[in-house]
Design a protein around this motif. Structure first.
Motif, PDB file in Angstrom:
ATOM      1  N   LYS A  97       0.981  -0.772   0.475  1.00 59.03           N
ATOM      2  CA  LYS A  97       0.026   0.117   0.405  1.00 59.03           C
ATOM      3  C   LYS A  97       0.543   0.724   0.688  1.00 59.03           C
ATOM      4  N   GLY A 100       2.448   1.649  -2.979  1.00 59.07           N
ATOM      5  CA  GLY A 100       1.657   1.905  -4.671  1.00 59.07           C
ATOM      6  C   GLY A 100       2.093   0.393  -5.771  1.00 59.07           C
ATOM      7  N   TYR A 102       1.155  -2.052  -7.485  1.00 56.88           N
ATOM      8  CA  TYR A 102      -0.954  -2.907  -7.973  1.00 56.88           C
ATOM      9  C   TYR A 102      -1.149  -4.090  -8.841  1.00 56.88           C
ATOM     10  N   THR A 137      -4.822  -4.389  -6.789  1.00 57.42           N
ATOM     11  CA  THR A 137      -5.185  -4.097  -5.880  1.00 57.42           C
ATOM     12  C   THR A 137      -7.224  -3.333  -5.818  1.00 57.42           C
ATOM     13  N   GLU A 270       3.828   2.235  -8.576  1.00 50.36           N
ATOM     14  CA  GLU A 270       3.762   3.171  -8.750  1.00 50.36           C
ATOM     15  C   GLU A 270       5.163   3.534  -7.997  1.00 50.36           C
TER      16      GLU A 270
END
Length: 355
Positions: A97, A100, A102, A137, A270
């Motif tokens: 988390k 970022g 995913y 996610t 990210e």
């Protein structure tokens, strides 16, 4: 400029296998003139013991500032009775988390030397090389849900699968980029004959493919994909799919090689990429020098490829692993009569010497 690698040993055998992987990384970096800097931080049970929480802010911040993160494994019986909100496994979810992340990348390679360990016939599985890209996610795991409700006197529960165009776009684009480093073929897996979310997935995947003319995109229903992984796994290059389907298919594919000790993975997105083997912390064998370090070493190769863009160095590690296995060296989990049993440290040195 030097590249900063944050190493999180974790628990159980985590320290042994990350030590092995960093040693191999150093050797590959030396051979390919890459300047690496390593920094160790804590997460999981080790962090609970030191700080009372599984993921300290200092570890998160170091990971954010790094070029890549190498993680061992977390958890163990020692922390089975801690409060649910501070269980060691929360560290992995927290890191994903915070960074970022995913997409989960799960490569499954079965060299000829390991085909005998597979539940499939050697001629079917030998030289399989598949990369599964799982959306991490979104989807049904993160959609609206109801544990229990009563409708017309009957108890029900439900989960809702939701995907947006941006979520599908970024995961398919990542899969296409990964395919360009491989054989240039992507199979997008869905259930578009039944599910509305899959029809959106398929339409979006086709649009993304228009921006990647050098990648061949095809589609497959998830039930057929599951069957084809068992019948003809060598036909696949890159598979991209949703969170739920990817969870199932990646575990099916992991069995092809016969040992989860060999399986690496990466979580991308990210921020900083996170690299780890798929196996657990195995506290029962910690400190005995018998853990298989190859899953972590191959995770380090993924780190070089996907976070540092050092394809030659990554390939040199993978080739070294293949050569050592072809010569008959095995850690305890893979040992059979007629082969040569080696310790964690010995396996590491053999791989280093073949880079």
């Amino acid at each position: 400029m030097s590249k900063k690698i944050v190493v999180i040993p974790g628990d159980g055998i985590g320290g042994e296998i990350t030590d092995a992987a960093t040693a191999v990384l150093r050797k590959a970096a030396q051979k390919h003139s890459i300047d690496l800097e390593f920094e160790t931080h804590h997460a999981g049970g080790a962090a609970i013991d030191l700080y009372g929480i599984p993921l300290p802010d200092s570890t998160i911040e170091a990971a954010r500032q790094a070029d890549a993160v190498l993680l061992g494994a977390v958890g163990g019986p020692k922390w089975d009775n801690v409060a649910p909100d501070i269980r060691p496994e929360k560290a992995i979810l927290g890191l994903r988390k915070a960074l970022g992340l995913y997409a989960n990348l799960r490569p499954v390679r079965v060299p000829a030397s390991l085909s005998e360990y597979s539940p499939l016939k050697p001629e079917i599985v030998s030289d399989t090389d598949v990369l599964i890209v799982r959306e991490l996610t979104g989807g049904i795991y993160f959609g609206e849900k109801c544990e229990a409700t009563v409708v017309d006197g009957v108890e029900q529960a439900w989960d809702i699968e939701v995907y947006s165009v941006p979520e599908v776009t970024r995961i398919v684009a990542l899969a296409c980029q990964a395919a360009k480093l491989r054989r240039g073929k992507v199979v997008s897996v869905d259930k578009a004959n039944v599910l509305a979310s899959s029809r959106l997935w398929r339409r979006t995947a086709d649009k993304v493919a228009q921006d990647h003319a050098d990648v061949e995109l095809s589609h497959m229903y998830v039930d057929n994909c599951a069957m084809q992984l068992a019948l003809a796994p060598k036909n696949f290059d890159v598979i991209v799919t949703s969170n739920l389907f990817g969870d199932i298919l990646s575990d099916e594919a992991a069995v092809l090689g016969g040992s989860i000790g060999m399986m690496p993975s990466a979580s991308m997105g990210e921020g900083t990429g996170l690299y780890e083997p798929i196996h657990g912390s195995a506290p029962d064998i910690a400190g005995k020098g018998i853990a298989n370090p190859i899953g972590t070493i191959l995770s380090a190769a993924m780190l070089l490829r996907h976070s540092l863009n050092e394809e030659a160095a990554a390939a040199s590690i993978e080739s070294a692993v293949d050569k050592v296995l072809a010569e008959g060296y095995r850690t305890a989990d893979l040992y059979r009569a007629g082969l040569t049993k080696v310790s964690t440290g010995e396996m590491t040195r053999l791989i280093e010497n073949n880079i």
